[in-house]
Enzyme design. Structure first.
Site, mmCIF file in Angstrom:
data_model
loop_
_atom_site.group_PDB
_atom_site.id
_atom_site.type_symbol
_atom_site.label_atom_id
_atom_site.label_comp_id
_atom_site.label_asym_id
_atom_site.label_seq_id
_atom_site.Cartn_x
_atom_site.Cartn_y
_atom_site.Cartn_z
ATOM 1 N N HIS A 12 0.372 -1.204 -0.095
ATOM 2 C CA HIS A 12 -0.299 0.066 -0.168
ATOM 3 C C HIS A 12 0.850 1.259 0.324
ATOM 4 O O HIS A 12 2.144 1.063 0.499
ATOM 5 C CB HIS A 12 -1.109 0.317 1.209
ATOM 6 N N LYS B 92 -0.095 4.238 4.961
ATOM 7 C CA LYS B 92 -1.409 3.568 5.452
ATOM 8 C C LYS B 92 -1.072 3.277 6.314
ATOM 9 O O LYS B 92 0.679 3.174 6.365
ATOM 10 C CB LYS B 92 -1.775 2.351 4.519
#
Length: 271
Positions: A159, A163
């Site tokens: 990600h 995140k």
């Protein structure tokens, strides 16, 4: 005869996901944006939600309180933080609203709280709203039953650098699906990263590896590896819109449901 559109509110309206949700609501005729909420003190209070999202005026001003817009929506869509989502779910339970929760990173106690709220409130909660990811979970179940006892299983996810939780909720769900199919307890067989002299791999474990880099939207792979062959099941998201569209689909479905705790597998008819 066309039914009335589902009226939704979006929390975290000024965030990356919030703006994408506003855009998705604008695009879908079955959805009507009734409210967009930001935290108190935000400089964006009063700004038109559509203009903030770059899709043109929608005549919905960003507000700092659900109480101020209680009559303007029926379903809340929440992609915020675990702590904020608990507060929002409590508010929905007290005010007769349904809620779609896309937040990840809940601990066990928080999940239990949400389950308790679902006794009086319709709730869809899923770590990933993308249709493709939910189909992937079904494929993982099949692969685990056929190959799981004979292969080394690894889950790799990536990600963007912002995140906050790791592994991702989607990766953990992948592990849960595989572990359940194999009759294992994920809490006992999960291995989160490796370092140093680890010794020979235990085939009963499910390994997790996490990447955080740049602007990766979301990439997840489950690997079933044996000597001489391996199968990889991968989902790659290139836009947050895939999650937003799934959330809108969940809201439309939830509008017709009784109180209960549902997931995207039920929304999509995959159960």
């Amino acid at each position: 005869m066309m039914s009335e559109p589902v009226r939704v509110a979006i929390t975290g309206g000024s965030g990356r996901m919030g703006r994408t949700l506003i855009e998705a609501a604008r695009q879908q005729p079955s959805i009507l944006l009734g409210a967009a909420i930001e935290r108190a003190g935000s400089t964006l209070i009063g700004v038109d939600a559509g203009e903030l999202a770059g899709v043109g005026a929608m005549n919905v001003a960003i507000t700092d309180s659900l109480d101020k817009v209680v009559d303007d929506f029926d379903i809340l869509i929440d992609f915020t933080s675990p702590e904020a989502s608990i507060v929002h779910t409590d508010w929905c339970a007290r005010n007769g609203k349904a809620i779609v929760i896309g937040t990840t990173g809940f601990n066990h106690a928080q999940k239990e709280q949400i389950s308790a709220y679902s006794e009086s409130t319709p709730i869809v909660m899923a770590p990933n709203m993308a249709v493709g990811v939910n189909l992937m979970w079904k494929l993982l179940e099949v692969a685990a039953k056929v190959m799981g006892d004979y292969t080394d299983i690894e889950i790799i996810e990536g990600h963007h650098r912002y995140k906050k939780d790791a592994p991702s909720g989607t990766a953990l769900k992948m592990g849960e699906v595989i572990a359940e199919a194999l009759g294992r307890d994920l809490e006992k067989c999960a291995e989160y990263g490796r370092e140093g002299i680890t010794g020979e791999r235990d085939r009963e474990t499910i390994g997790f590896s996490t990447i955080r880099a740049g602007d990766l939207v979301g990439e997840h792979t489950a690997m079933f590896a044996d000597i001489g062959e391996r199968i990889e099941i991968t989902h790659k998201a290139s836009s947050r819109m895939t999650f937003a569209n799934g959330a809108m689909r969940a809201a439309s479905w939830l509008a017709e449901e009784d109180p209960g705790l549902y997931d995207m597998q039920q929304v999509l008819g995959l159960n």
